[in-house]
Enzyme design. Sequence first.
Site, mmCIF file in Angstrom:
data_model
loop_
_atom_site.group_PDB
_atom_site.id
_atom_site.type_symbol
_atom_site.label_atom_id
_atom_site.label_comp_id
_atom_site.label_asym_id
_atom_site.label_seq_id
_atom_site.Cartn_x
_atom_site.Cartn_y
_atom_site.Cartn_z
ATOM 1 N N ASP A 1 -1.032 -7.200 5.496
ATOM 2 C CA ASP A 1 0.173 -6.952 4.683
ATOM 3 C C ASP A 1 1.403 -7.209 5.310
ATOM 4 O O ASP A 1 1.523 -6.410 6.559
ATOM 5 C CB ASP A 1 -0.008 -5.508 3.979
ATOM 6 C CG ASP A 1 0.841 -5.301 2.844
ATOM 7 O OD1 ASP A 1 1.425 -6.275 2.193
ATOM 8 O OD2 ASP A 1 1.449 -4.039 2.841
ATOM 9 N N HIS B 1 9.198 -0.181 -2.089
ATOM 10 C CA HIS B 1 8.263 0.376 -1.487
ATOM 11 C C HIS B 1 8.398 1.780 -1.437
ATOM 12 O O HIS B 1 9.619 2.235 -1.396
ATOM 13 C CB HIS B 1 8.103 -0.066 0.003
ATOM 14 C CG HIS B 1 7.623 -1.777 0.220
ATOM 15 N ND1 HIS B 1 8.435 -2.650 0.383
ATOM 16 C CD2 HIS B 1 6.514 -2.344 -0.178
ATOM 17 C CE1 HIS B 1 7.653 -3.897 0.359
ATOM 18 N NE2 HIS B 1 6.494 -3.477 -0.253
ATOM 19 N N HIS C 1 4.631 -6.229 -5.239
ATOM 20 C CA HIS C 1 4.721 -5.172 -4.200
ATOM 21 C C HIS C 1 5.380 -3.848 -4.740
ATOM 22 O O HIS C 1 6.065 -3.894 -5.680
ATOM 23 C CB HIS C 1 5.458 -5.575 -2.915
ATOM 24 C CG HIS C 1 4.576 -6.650 -1.953
ATOM 25 N ND1 HIS C 1 4.582 -6.296 -0.803
ATOM 26 C CD2 HIS C 1 4.001 -7.584 -2.302
ATOM 27 C CE1 HIS C 1 3.744 -6.972 -0.321
ATOM 28 N NE2 HIS C 1 3.536 -8.204 -1.074
ATOM 29 N N GLY C 2 4.974 -2.559 -4.025
ATOM 30 C CA GLY C 2 5.892 -1.481 -4.367
ATOM 31 C C GLY C 2 5.198 -0.683 -5.586
ATOM 32 O O GLY C 2 5.997 -0.249 -6.402
ATOM 33 N N SER D 1 3.217 1.956 -6.222
ATOM 34 C CA SER D 1 3.060 3.238 -6.036
ATOM 35 C C SER D 1 4.453 3.885 -6.947
ATOM 36 O O SER D 1 5.578 3.431 -6.617
ATOM 37 C CB SER D 1 3.083 3.845 -4.805
ATOM 38 O OG SER D 1 1.957 3.694 -4.044
ATOM 39 N N ALA E 1 -0.043 1.345 -1.728
ATOM 40 C CA ALA E 1 -0.130 2.017 -0.647
ATOM 41 C C ALA E 1 0.185 3.294 -0.578
ATOM 42 O O ALA E 1 -0.726 4.522 -0.256
ATOM 43 C CB ALA E 1 1.012 1.237 0.439
ATOM 44 N N THR E 2 1.504 3.870 -0.856
ATOM 45 C CA THR E 2 1.974 5.021 -0.812
ATOM 46 C C THR E 2 1.187 6.062 -1.410
ATOM 47 O O THR E 2 0.860 7.296 -0.814
ATOM 48 C CB THR E 2 3.554 5.336 -1.144
ATOM 49 O OG1 THR E 2 4.108 4.315 -0.375
ATOM 50 C CG2 THR E 2 4.100 6.625 -1.099
HETATM 51 P P1 13P Z 1 3.629 1.174 -2.236
HETATM 52 O O1 13P Z 1 3.827 1.824 -1.266
HETATM 53 O O2 13P Z 1 5.011 1.379 -2.986
HETATM 54 O O3 13P Z 1 2.575 1.400 -3.150
HETATM 55 O O4 13P Z 1 3.771 -0.482 -1.906
HETATM 56 C C1 13P Z 1 2.616 -1.172 -1.365
HETATM 57 C C2 13P Z 1 2.894 -2.460 -0.877
HETATM 58 O O5 13P Z 1 3.890 -3.165 -1.627
HETATM 59 C C3 13P Z 1 2.363 -2.752 0.335
HETATM 60 O O6 13P Z 1 2.853 -4.109 0.655
#
Ligand code: 13P
Length: 283
Positions: A82, A180, A208-209, A211, A232-233
């Site tokens: 990533d 993110h 992406h992003g 979370s 991710a977060t």
């Molecule tokens: P988040 O941390 O907002 O879930 O984003 C994850 C992401 O886009 C990883 O590339």
Amino acid sequence: MPLVSTRDLLLDAKRGGYAVAAFNIENMEMAQIVIQTATELRSPVIIQTTPGTVNYAGLDMLRAMVAVEAAKTDIPVAMHLDHGDSYERCIAAIGANYTSVMIDGSKLPYEENVTLTKSVVDAAAKQDIDVEGELGTLGGKEDTHEVKAGAEIYTDPAQAKDFAEKTGVHSLAVAVGTAHGFYKGEPKLDFDRLKKIIELVNIPIVLHGASGLPDEAVSRSVKLGVCKVNFATELRVAMTKGVREVLQDESVYDPKVYMKLGKKYVAETVKHKIIVCGCNGKA
Ligand code: 13P
């Protein structure tokens, strides 16, 4: 089974009208629980690591952990770098047998992003590895990757088409209002822009992003044709919440014990996200 090609997962998702959930992992426990939860839900899954995680644990270690867990299941598992932050980083991930890489040239001027991304696509083609590019700039912080508030740039649909054609990328991350990390207020996505991008660009589009994004925003994006959604977060938060809760009891000292609740919380998050992406039952 052995790790599978990311390309097959994304093209199946594109044809099937769902998105594959892609989860960033930080350690062995997260790799185990994400794959086990995806198995329970009969879902294909992409495991991802950022450069920060790679610096922490090493490509070979991360790839080996994921491959060992994937070998125990019959659902398809792919492994993706990533936000690859350089040509060299991507080449190293390909050398470590990741099944796809992202080269993130989104902070560069357009032509430089094209040149860098194409150079990675050309190198990856020798091993038949897929490359995700990024066009437009998402706000927020993802591990070591940060974009200050006000520096976000939404993806231009016509430029996205040009980018995909000039670089030959296999999938494209776009900026349509997600960020993110944590959102400060209610995120408002530009769905018209997303729809236009998907109409014009003939490769899988990546969000992406995710979370903190409301479920309806994720499912609406998937209905429009997004094929991969990155989380991710929320996984990091779930793991840490569990560890923190258990460690309130000062008599606990064994990592095998205090990781357990975090794994349970990560499993709950992963389950929820897989269902929102509609990839349950697709493996
Ligand atoms: P988040 O941390 O907002 O879930 O984003 C994850 C992401 O886009 C990883 O590339």
